[in-house]
Design an enzyme around this catalytic site. Structure first.
Site, PDB file in Angstrom:
ATOM      1  N   THR A  32       1.253   4.340   1.546  1.00  0.00           N
ATOM      2  CA  THR A  32       1.876   4.923   2.739  1.00  0.00           C
ATOM      3  C   THR A  32       2.829   3.943   3.403  1.00  0.00           C
ATOM      4  O   THR A  32       3.907   4.332   3.872  1.00  0.00           O
ATOM      5  CB  THR A  32       0.790   5.400   3.729  1.00  0.00           C
ATOM      6  OG1 THR A  32      -0.079   6.305   3.051  1.00  0.00           O
ATOM      7  CG2 THR A  32       1.400   6.094   4.929  1.00  0.00           C
ATOM      8  N   CYS A  33       2.462   2.674   3.416  1.00  0.00           N
ATOM      9  CA  CYS A  33       3.322   1.658   4.025  1.00  0.00           C
ATOM     10  C   CYS A  33       4.643   1.542   3.267  1.00  0.00           C
ATOM     11  O   CYS A  33       5.709   1.439   3.873  1.00  0.00           O
ATOM     12  CB  CYS A  33       2.607   0.305   4.035  1.00  0.00           C
ATOM     13  SG  CYS A  33       1.014   0.337   4.859  1.00  0.00           S
ATOM     14  N   THR A  34       4.553   1.560   1.951  1.00  0.00           N
ATOM     15  CA  THR A  34       5.723   1.348   1.103  1.00  0.00           C
ATOM     16  C   THR A  34       6.587   2.602   0.962  1.00  0.00           C
ATOM     17  O   THR A  34       7.810   2.521   0.987  1.00  0.00           O
ATOM     18  CB  THR A  34       5.263   0.873  -0.294  1.00  0.00           C
ATOM     19  OG1 THR A  34       4.524  -0.342  -0.130  1.00  0.00           O
ATOM     20  CG2 THR A  34       6.438   0.616  -1.223  1.00  0.00           C
ATOM     21  N   THR A  73       0.850  -1.182   0.000  1.00  0.00           N
ATOM     22  CA  THR A  73       0.000   0.000   0.000  1.00  0.00           C
ATOM     23  C   THR A  73       0.894   1.244   0.000  1.00  0.00           C
ATOM     24  O   THR A  73       2.037   1.197   0.472  1.00  0.00           O
ATOM     25  CB  THR A  73      -0.960   0.007   1.205  1.00  0.00           C
ATOM     26  OG1 THR A  73      -0.186  -0.063   2.401  1.00  0.00           O
ATOM     27  CG2 THR A  73      -1.933  -1.162   1.145  1.00  0.00           C
ATOM     28  N   VAL A 101       7.822   1.998   6.106  1.00  0.00           N
ATOM     29  CA  VAL A 101       9.029   1.162   6.089  1.00  0.00           C
ATOM     30  C   VAL A 101      10.283   2.019   5.887  1.00  0.00           C
ATOM     31  O   VAL A 101      11.263   1.863   6.637  1.00  0.00           O
ATOM     32  CB  VAL A 101       8.918   0.030   5.043  1.00  0.00           C
ATOM     33  CG1 VAL A 101      10.256  -0.649   4.830  1.00  0.00           C
ATOM     34  CG2 VAL A 101       7.873  -0.997   5.481  1.00  0.00           C
TER      35      VAL A 101
END
Length: 162
Positions: A48-50, A46, A54
């Site tokens: 924001t996660c990527t 996704t 992280v």
């Protein structure tokens, strides 16, 4: 009810893709007698996660270790095959972040961090958070109000609180 500062994290087995397929990883073993950062994302790949979450821990990794953190663990409610591929795509594991799958969401549910966002196609996922765990006890906990934001739970924020 969500876990809070001062509480012990529950015993849980997560998954990691090993040479022979999925392997169980004990969160007890990772956190017992150690200073560990655990952060969770709503979903592998996704935006924001990527692009934010992280990378924030990759950037903060050395400074967190200088403050005594012995391991940084990312938890995603995705299967271990997806988490492994995502780890390679983000260079997370190569950067020293332990990427673990909570494939059935049992750990996430046990700490009260589960949510669903049907309009985004996200069901039974993890809220975005970060926490510092010392000898299995939550010392710092940062939960985002919205899963599309990464500020409160970013690596740099946790670092500034230590």
């Amino acid at each position: 009810m969500a876990i809070s500062v001062g509480e012990k994290i529950p015993s849980s087995n997560l998954l990691k893709l090993g040479e022979d397929g999925p392997e169980h990883v004990s969160l007890d073993e990772i956190t017992a007698g150690r200073k560990v950062v655990v952060f969770a994302v709503p979903g592998a790949y996704t935006p924001t996660c990527t692009q934010a979450h992280v990378p924030s821990f990759i950037r903060a990794k050395d400074a967190l270790e200088a403050k005594g953190v012995q391991e940084i663990v990312c938890v995603a409610v995705n299967d271990p095959f997806v988490v492994h591929a995502w780890s390679e795509a983000t260079n997370a594991e190569a950067s020293g972040i332990t990427m673990l799958s909570d494939s059935d969401g049992s750990f996430t549910k046990s700490i009260g961090m589960d949510f669903s966002a049907p309009p985004a196609g996200l069901f039974n996922r993890s809220a975005r958070y970060s926490m510092l765990v010392e000898d299995q006890v939550v010392v710092i906990l940062n939960k985002e109000e919205s899963p599309g934001i990464c500020e409160t739970s970013a690596g740099e924020t946790l670092l500034s609180q230590m």
